[in-house]
Design an enzyme around this catalytic site. Structure first.
Site, short mmCIF file in Angstrom:
data_model
loop_
_atom_site.label_atom_id
_atom_site.label_comp_id
_atom_site.label_asym_id
_atom_site.label_seq_id
_atom_site.Cartn_x
_atom_site.Cartn_y
_atom_site.Cartn_z
N ASP A 258 0.86 -1.18 0.00
CA ASP A 258 0.00 0.00 0.00
C ASP A 258 0.90 1.23 0.00
O ASP A 258 1.83 1.33 0.79
CB ASP A 258 -0.88 -0.03 1.25
CG ASP A 258 -2.01 0.98 1.17
OD1 ASP A 258 -3.13 0.58 0.84
OD2 ASP A 258 -1.75 2.17 1.43
N ASN A 266 -2.72 12.83 -4.89
CA ASN A 266 -3.96 12.93 -5.65
C ASN A 266 -4.71 14.22 -5.31
O ASN A 266 -5.22 14.89 -6.20
CB ASN A 266 -4.84 11.74 -5.28
CG ASN A 266 -5.30 10.98 -6.50
OD1 ASN A 266 -4.95 11.35 -7.62
ND2 ASN A 266 -6.06 9.95 -6.29
N HIS A 271 -6.06 14.05 -10.18
CA HIS A 271 -6.09 12.63 -10.54
C HIS A 271 -5.15 12.29 -11.69
O HIS A 271 -4.64 11.18 -11.77
CB HIS A 271 -7.51 12.21 -10.91
CG HIS A 271 -8.38 12.11 -9.71
ND1 HIS A 271 -8.45 10.97 -8.95
CD2 HIS A 271 -9.16 13.02 -9.08
CE1 HIS A 271 -9.25 11.16 -7.93
NE2 HIS A 271 -9.70 12.41 -7.99
N ASP A 275 -2.74 9.31 -11.48
CA ASP A 275 -2.73 8.18 -12.41
C ASP A 275 -1.33 7.95 -12.98
O ASP A 275 -0.88 6.82 -13.13
CB ASP A 275 -3.72 8.42 -13.56
CG ASP A 275 -5.15 8.17 -13.11
OD1 ASP A 275 -5.33 7.75 -11.96
OD2 ASP A 275 -6.07 8.41 -13.92
N ASP A 301 -4.42 2.43 -4.60
CA ASP A 301 -2.96 2.43 -4.50
C ASP A 301 -2.48 1.17 -3.81
O ASP A 301 -1.48 1.17 -3.13
CB ASP A 301 -2.47 3.69 -3.77
CG ASP A 301 -3.05 3.79 -2.37
OD1 ASP A 301 -3.99 3.03 -2.06
OD2 ASP A 301 -2.56 4.62 -1.58
#
Ligand code: C2E
Ligand code: CA
Ligand code: CA
Length: 652
Positions: A258, A266, A271, A275, A301
């Site tokens: 994680d 973010n 975003h 990404d 994530d």
């Protein structure tokens, strides 16, 4: 002109190589139909030969049909045998091409033979010849329908010969028959053409839908953003890996990764950058993929890791460390440099986990523990974790069944002014006595309640209780109440807390909320909203466990805090620990800089208090002053210690 005509004629008379699927479908159809065709053709041929045996010369009524039968049987046998052989593209093309070429010669031979028989015998045998040709060719055309070129060839060869031959005979009956056959031929060519097109379309549609479902399969198994295997694929790889590990008695490790600090990226950069970051993470992870190491994106994530043939814990930890290291290297996206890290939870099969469900659950628990230990840590699921997990499970069950009003209570721990010794506030601390589990420490049930989303159900009744209790204290004694991240996690949750305060009649300016540093940085924006809402109401907000959450100064500056509470870990043994001393010194200086009050928690010894006093700390809390006490004792405590003798004078 001539060239273009030939060009268009070509597909009608030859086998085209450009559509292998179509060829295969034709081949399959023919291998079923051609043995039947030859059977009909040969039986009819033998019957015609038989009716002419006595009247035609032997070479014509015996030898030629014998040769034709031999040829036909050979072909039929070949087609029959082909059914058991693999239909390789090469074989398919060769066979169809040969069949196509032979169609011309075979049609020609049979036609020539039948017409050669015609002059012998009477009108009966002659009509047998005509009937033989007209009907047998129809059967052959139908059986060859899937190879259009061959079907067309025999239609043209046989029926053209028939029509020309019988028209030339000049007999009205024959002329009628010739016209009849001509019309039937035209109809057959038309129908055959349509049929063939339908067949081609069907084959092509099938091919397309197969391709589409393959594509869907691929999409479902691949994460579109990173190109790594998807969550679904991860679980099927996990099943395969477990089966393999069981089979050859090897060890398989399951890991969950994680990213730490992804959410702020973010939030801050949007975003698109998020990404791109995930994509780059995927690229770095791809470099670790080997025959034994698989990586997948499980969503958001979170990534999954499978390591086969794990030799030892050290071997596995080395793999995990290399992955962590790779992700700690800064990422460059456009002109932004981003530093994140990854927490990793691991479990080894069959050492700790017995099946896929356990493996995932235990890896998840190890991940949870590594997150608790701080960003970028790796944690391997152990027997101690197993014990904790079972204990947490029992706690969870107990919580879900608990009667909150009856089983939960509060105790209060005084916070005192170092200089005057007066009690300025009490911190309310939750206590749970479960009928099944006995007393359960808040350090144990609060995290479980947070994890299962149960904490909001505890907070409101406890806050009501605390406010009711605190109403009995003098006006200048405050109440400090702990909130979890979830309590500040939404407008709705904050609204409910504010409702309770407003209904209680307790003056909001006598209330402080304690929010841990880790909770604050989990969702900075939401924490800021909650803090502002509480401050607007008049409440104070303390940053709890300060120093443990790795927050940065700039993040804290933006928050409307009123107090910092220095965590116990820095206070304990401070007089003999240079590192703790330095940290506490700078934390106290920081709170002074930010004009915040500062409370040192967990003061247990006089030596610690002396150091804190010397460093300029104003408020302390800890066993040295008092352990947390039930509400009933607070009145007595205040009676003895509030206005009277300072409690912080070391006994002589
Ligand atoms: P906390 O907010 O840091 O609370 C202080 C903890 O330190 C309390 O533990 C307290 O009993 C303990 N403590 C105080 N002085 C000393 C000392 O001198 N030495 C030592 N060793 N410990 C001391 P407690 O009551 O077990 O609570 C543990 C944690 O559980 C709290 O840490 C807080 O984070 C959480 N908690 C307790 N009550 C609530 C609640 O009502 N709501 C929420 N959200 N969390 C709570
Ligand atoms: Ca606290
Ligand atoms: Ca604390």
């Amino acid at each position: 002109m001539k060239i273009s005509f030939l060009h268009r004629l070509r597909p009608l008379i030859t086998v085209q190589r450009d559509n292998p699927r179509l060829l295969k479908a034709q081949y399959v159809a023919l291998s079923r139909q051609l043995p039947i065709m030859y059977a009909i053709l040969l039986i009819n041929t033998l019957a015609l030969a038989a009716t002419h045996y006595a009247i035609a010369p032997h070479w014509l009524a015996l030898y030629v049909p014998a040769a034709l039968t031999l040829l036909g049987s050979g072909r039929a046998l070949m087609w029959w045998r082909l059914r058991s052989l693999p239909a390789t593209p090469e074989r398919v093309f060769k066979t169809l091409t040969r069949t196509n070429r032979l169609a011309f010669f075979i049609a020609l031979s049979f036609t020539a033979w039948a017409l050669a028989l015609f002059p012998y015998g009477d009108s009966y045998t002659r009509s047998h010849v005509a009937f033989y040709m007209a009907i047998t060719v129809i059967a052959c055309i139908f059986c060859l329908m899937h190879l259009r070129s061959a079907a067309l060839t025999i239609t043209v060869v046989v029926n053209l010969a028939f029509v020309v031959f019988f028209l030339a005979a000049g007999n009205p009956t024959y002329t009628a028959m010739a016209i009849n056959v001509l019309l039937v031929s035209a109809a057959m060519i038309l129908v055959m053409h349509d049929q063939y097109q339908d067949f081609t379309r069907l084959v092509n549609t099938q091919a397309r839908s197969e391709k589409l479902s393959e594509e869907n399969q691929r999409l479902a198994n691949e994460d579109s953003l990173t190109g790594l295997p998807s969550r679904r694929r991860f679980f099927s790889l996990l099943d395969q890996g477990l089966a393999q590990a069981r089979l050859d008695s090897t060890k398989l490790a399951i890991g969950l990764i994680d990213l730490d600090g992804f959410k702020p990226v973010n939030d801050v950069y949007g975003h698109r950058v998020g990404d791109k970051l995930l994509f780059q993470v995927g690229q770095r992870l791809l470099e670790f993929v080997t025959a034994d190491v698989q990586l997948a994106r499980l969503g958001g994530d979170e990534f999954g890791l499978l390591v086969q043939h794990v030799r030892s814990e050290e071997h596995l930890i080395a793999v995990g460390d290399r992955i962590s290291e790779a992700l700690r290297e800064p990422f460059i996206i456009g002109n932004i440099q981003i530093a994140i890290s990854a927490s990793l939870g691991l479990v080894i099969f069959p050492d700790m986990a017995g099946d896929a469900v356990e493996a995932y659950e235990f890896a998840d628990y190890a991940l949870y523990d590594s997150k608790r230990a701080g960003a970028g840590t790796l944690c391997l699921f152990s027997t101690a974790h197993y014990r904790d997990l079972k204990r947490d499970g029992a706690t969870e069950q107990g919580l879900r069944r608990a009667n909150i009003v009856e089983e939960f209570d509060l105790v209060f721990q005084p916070i005192v002014d170092v200089h005057t010794g007066r009690t300025v506030a009490f911190e309310a601390l939750a206590r749970w006595v479960s009928p099944e589990l006995g007393p359960v420490a808040p350090g144990l049930f609060i995290p479980v309640a947070e994890r299962i989303g149960f904490i909001n159900r505890l907070t409101l009744p406890l806050l009501k209780k605390a406010l009711a209790g605190a109403s009995s204290w003098p006006d200048d004694v405050r109440l400090s109440f702990n909130l979890s991240a979830h309590d500040c996690g939404s407008r709705d949750a904050v609204r409910k807390i504010i409702d309770v305060i407003e209904r209680s009649g307790f003056a909001p300016h006598r209330l402080d909320f304690e929010i841990t540093e880790t909770a604050v940085i989990q969702d900075l924006d939401q924490a800021r909203c909650a803090i502002n809402a509480f401050r607007q109401l008049g409440c104070g907000v303390s940053l709890d466990d300060f120093g443990t959450g790795y927050s940065s100064l700039s993040q804290l500056h933006a928050l409307a805090l009123t107090k910092l509470k220095i965590d116990r870990t820095f206070i304990s043994g401070i007089e003999g620990n240079a590192a703790s001393y330095k940290i506490v010194k700078s934390l106290i200086a920081l709170s002074a800089d930010m004009a915040l009050e500062c409370v040192s928690e967990g003061v247990e010894r006089w030596e610690e208090l002396e150091v804190l006093k010397a460093l300029g700390c104003s408020f302390v809390q800890g066993y040295l002053v008092s352990r947390p006490m039930p509400l009933e004792q607070t009145a007595e405590w205040l009676g003895r210690h509030w206005r009277a003798e300072p409690v912080l004078r070391q006994p002589a």
